[in-house]
Design a protein around this motif. Sequence first.
Motif, mmCIF file in Angstrom:
data_model
loop_
_atom_site.group_PDB
_atom_site.id
_atom_site.type_symbol
_atom_site.label_atom_id
_atom_site.label_comp_id
_atom_site.label_asym_id
_atom_site.label_seq_id
_atom_site.Cartn_x
_atom_site.Cartn_y
_atom_site.Cartn_z
ATOM 1 N N PRO A 185 -22.151 -45.164 0.183
ATOM 2 C CA PRO A 185 -21.833 -44.272 -0.397
ATOM 3 C C PRO A 185 -22.443 -44.391 -1.390
ATOM 4 O O PRO A 185 -22.609 -42.599 -1.976
ATOM 5 N N TYR A 186 -24.078 -44.578 -2.119
ATOM 6 C CA TYR A 186 -25.219 -43.904 -2.780
ATOM 7 C C TYR A 186 -25.643 -42.517 -2.187
ATOM 8 O O TYR A 186 -26.183 -42.090 -2.044
ATOM 9 N N ASN A 200 -14.545 -48.111 -12.046
ATOM 10 C CA ASN A 200 -13.536 -46.829 -12.476
ATOM 11 C C ASN A 200 -12.087 -46.738 -11.482
ATOM 12 O O ASN A 200 -11.493 -46.610 -12.198
ATOM 13 N N ASN B 74 -21.027 -42.890 -18.027
ATOM 14 C CA ASN B 74 -22.322 -43.457 -17.144
ATOM 15 C C ASN B 74 -23.517 -42.062 -16.638
ATOM 16 O O ASN B 74 -23.795 -41.623 -15.580
ATOM 17 N N PHE B 75 -23.023 -40.323 -17.353
ATOM 18 C CA PHE B 75 -24.146 -39.418 -16.934
ATOM 19 C C PHE B 75 -24.843 -39.102 -18.337
ATOM 20 O O PHE B 75 -24.684 -39.274 -19.194
ATOM 21 N N LEU B 100 -25.199 -49.265 -22.545
ATOM 22 C CA LEU B 100 -25.337 -47.859 -21.844
ATOM 23 C C LEU B 100 -24.946 -47.737 -20.430
ATOM 24 O O LEU B 100 -24.598 -48.838 -19.864
ATOM 25 N N ASN B 101 -24.443 -46.758 -19.600
ATOM 26 C CA ASN B 101 -24.211 -46.229 -17.884
ATOM 27 C C ASN B 101 -23.049 -47.575 -18.249
ATOM 28 O O ASN B 101 -22.976 -48.078 -17.363
ATOM 29 N N GLY B 103 -19.910 -46.724 -16.648
ATOM 30 C CA GLY B 103 -19.331 -46.224 -16.038
ATOM 31 C C GLY B 103 -18.323 -44.985 -16.371
ATOM 32 O O GLY B 103 -18.321 -44.747 -16.652
ATOM 33 N N SER B 104 -16.655 -44.786 -16.142
ATOM 34 C CA SER B 104 -16.161 -43.980 -15.988
ATOM 35 C C SER B 104 -15.666 -44.868 -17.679
ATOM 36 O O SER B 104 -15.486 -45.610 -18.034
ATOM 37 N N GLU B 105 -14.168 -43.500 -17.498
ATOM 38 C CA GLU B 105 -13.474 -44.093 -19.367
ATOM 39 C C GLU B 105 -13.313 -45.317 -18.631
ATOM 40 O O GLU B 105 -12.642 -46.171 -20.006
ATOM 41 N N ASP B 231 -22.638 -39.752 -6.382
ATOM 42 C CA ASP B 231 -22.562 -39.948 -7.430
ATOM 43 C C ASP B 231 -23.005 -38.830 -8.822
ATOM 44 O O ASP B 231 -23.596 -37.868 -7.947
ATOM 45 N N GLY B 233 -25.644 -38.024 -10.431
ATOM 46 C CA GLY B 233 -25.923 -37.533 -10.561
ATOM 47 C C GLY B 233 -27.013 -36.544 -9.120
ATOM 48 O O GLY B 233 -27.781 -36.318 -9.508
ATOM 49 N N GLY C 202 -29.295 -47.538 -12.722
ATOM 50 C CA GLY C 202 -28.861 -48.601 -14.590
ATOM 51 C C GLY C 202 -29.489 -48.245 -15.700
ATOM 52 O O GLY C 202 -28.704 -46.667 -15.114
ATOM 53 N N LYS C 203 -28.898 -48.576 -16.547
ATOM 54 C CA LYS C 203 -28.719 -48.392 -17.861
ATOM 55 C C LYS C 203 -30.412 -47.121 -18.328
ATOM 56 O O LYS C 203 -29.489 -45.874 -18.494
ATOM 57 N N LYS C 205 -31.646 -45.042 -15.528
ATOM 58 C CA LYS C 205 -32.529 -44.511 -14.474
ATOM 59 C C LYS C 205 -32.373 -43.039 -14.486
ATOM 60 O O LYS C 205 -32.081 -42.630 -15.407
ATOM 61 N N GLY C 207 -32.772 -41.263 -12.084
ATOM 62 C CA GLY C 207 -31.293 -39.886 -11.009
ATOM 63 C C GLY C 207 -32.001 -40.965 -9.353
ATOM 64 O O GLY C 207 -33.118 -40.536 -9.218
ATOM 65 N N LEU C 208 -30.829 -40.891 -8.880
ATOM 66 C CA LEU C 208 -31.175 -41.131 -7.711
ATOM 67 C C LEU C 208 -31.057 -40.026 -6.826
ATOM 68 O O LEU C 208 -31.901 -40.273 -5.827
ATOM 69 N N ASP C 209 -31.650 -38.787 -7.689
ATOM 70 C CA ASP C 209 -32.083 -37.601 -6.597
ATOM 71 C C ASP C 209 -33.347 -37.463 -6.888
ATOM 72 O O ASP C 209 -33.879 -36.265 -6.187
#
Lengths: 242, 339, 248
Positions: A185-186, A200, B74-75, B100-101, B103-105, B231, B233, C202-203, C205, C207-209
């Motif tokens: 999935p990543y 989530n 998480n963004f 932090l980070n 996940g979602s709500e 993701d 990101g 992780g916290k 991070k 950036g995945l990209d």
Amino acid sequence: MAESETGMSAIPVASIEGAIEFIFTPQSSNVTGGKKVGGIDQVIELTLNQLWLTVVALAIALAVALPIGLYLGHRHKWESFAISFGTAGRGIPELILIAFFAAAIGVGFRNVVLALAILGIPPILANAFVGINQVDRSSVDAARGMGMSELEILRKVEIPLAIPTLMGGLRSATIAVVATATIAPYGGYETLGDFIINENVYGENGVLAGAILVALLAVTLELTLAGVQRLLTSPGLKLRPA
Amino acid sequence: MNMNPTRWRAVLALMAALVLTLGVAACGSDDDSTSGSATEGSTEASTEGGDESGGSIVSNPENGKVSLTVGSKNFTEAIILGEIYAQALEAAGYKVKKDLNLGSETVALKNIKQGTVSGYPEYVSTVLTSIFGKEPEEVPADATEAYEEAKAELEKENLTAFPPTPFASANAVGTTTATAEKYGLETVSDLEGVSEKLNLYGSPECRQRIDCLAGLEKLYGLKFKKFTPVDIGLRYTVLEKGQNNLSILFTTDPQLSAESDKFVILEDDKKVFPAGNVIWVTTPKVVEEAGPDYEATITEVQEGMTVEVIQELNARVELEKEPAAKVAAEYLEAAGYTG
Amino acid sequence: MIEPTVLAAAGQVGEDFFKDRDAGSLCQANNANLFCWDWAKNNIDRYEPFFIQHVELVVISVLIGFVAAFGLALLSRRWSWLRVPFLLGTGVLYTIPSVAFFFLLLPFTGRGRDTAIIALSVYTLQIIYRNTILGLDNVPRASIDAARGMGMTDRQILRKVELPLASPEIVTGLIVATVSTVAIATLAALAGGGGLGEVIVGKEKLGLDFKTNLIIAGGLTIALAIVFGLMLMGVQRMLTPWRRARPA
């Protein structure tokens, strides 16, 4: 079920029953919107995704690694390279590989499968080399003396004798590929790992269900390959330990 | 036997020594708690934000008895907000831990209810549509009204919400300028008839959210060739690396202004993506324990958060790849809250 | 373009807060660039805590796996019926992907470093155990018989004959286990266990990209694996200059 501090309805904690329920019946998602998650249909879909990803990646890895490993083993060339290649291959960080392919090439099946194939190549190549390289020289010489061509020697003498090691390589590769397919999935391809990574959406029961399913899938594949190995191994070799 | 026992023993000892040294050195230099990295990076925060109280936030020694854990989603934007609030609360004298980070709500809320997190920043629109299942048309257009409604709903669940930030952010359907030109896309409704050829990328929870895929399908009546969860990101990567792709973006994304020739968002003509100001969600128990400075600090430090400021902060983290903690400290200082 | 509803702000920051940014000229802003040297030079220290965590994870897991494997090996030599269940048991656990393993342990050990270490230790245990058994099996009977003939006790034979002769195999197991663990430990971040995976998911991070980030993290991981591997290979060479290393 724990009592929450705010006195609200109890916080859900993952349970085996919950996980099993998740696998078979669609659950209403944690996030409202009406679409249900889980259920046997989605489980089957993601399982097939992961299997397909694994099979294609292994096929590519075999197509690339097997000929090279067999050739080098037959000629007894580049031994230290082949062996250290196998060990080094186990040091490839999977998450980073997948992320890199996603960032460099893009997301989707094609790109993930390439990353997985790369992970499958080292064990197959190294074991192919070792298996063929270690075949008893006198058997090979005898076959050569009987007038067999090099290819025939490989096919009829060396490979059958090397089956346990060759299969060992395939099994190693499968473990690595299935494990990484879990985090596909990543790279933008949905597999069973989705349940685990995205709490989530699927909730804690989904996460546990995903972990159980992935474990079952991996063990089933391994046992299947072990069975295949047993079938293919000529009786005289079966005295070796697993 | 040609094995030299002394040599073998020496080698074993050397090996053991090497491994032990590494182990001790590694263990010795990591003096933070072992579970997760909740306090990672907070050392930077406390030196940058807390020791000079030349700013408007004054450290109150009473608060030192209270321990707070700041959470976030998480963004990037959420993490920056989490850092700002954490550092502000620290400047006010609280003992602050960061988680932090998350996940979602759904994960964030779970942590609040469990008590592992004291509070986290949430969007009013997400509270109403995602948590309480309201339709987008039921979300009041006026920011204050929306806040009051969200606050009332949260109170029924025994949660407290502090007043909102000046800025608001919304989801948006975005694509490359090339794709928009090719299909003549200016509004989301323009996707009618075209969306079957396009791939949509969004976060994993997008499928279920009414202000995301669920809304696009139900309220715009759009069907996409494929929806792939990725993701958050990667939301711009999928646009850059692919063709005929749509991605769910945020209106406060820095890429939209910095790379405006590459990316464009489609106008939400049916108002399916309500904009939400940020509110701090917490529990009455924490509010009571933490005293009046809790709400006061949070509401005060928000006042400088205009859309432009948030976009600037997002740009520093997402485009310049600066650490969120550093960027948060820069904001607090520039706005006169600390130092 | 939807106008987000904005409330009036107290307008705190000064005009000079906003930087004039040209995304094209900033290496790290542009995803097309493969590696940004300047950014890497300035930000390499951000990786330090995670690198240290990573080393810890690996060293601790390998140590635990080694001690446990050794214990299991000795047990199964004493009572040979234990071999098959041990091999099967560790084998099955090894097959389970690490991510699944972490989350299967979750209800019992929670998120964090302990869960990661338990899972990693099980993997190293399997590898080292197998190699230890193989190594001990491959000791030539002649050597053992000779030693017995000289009057050595079982324990002395183990210490002075079997273990030394099996040591190349055992160290091979250590090498493979260490290298594998360095790679798998990148996933520990998914379970909240720290390590270099944290900079990706992780916290902290980055950036995945962000390719530079991935290259640095990947490079550090691979470098760590190489260093550990070479160190252990050196040990192996010292132990037995006459034997060639067996494959994994």
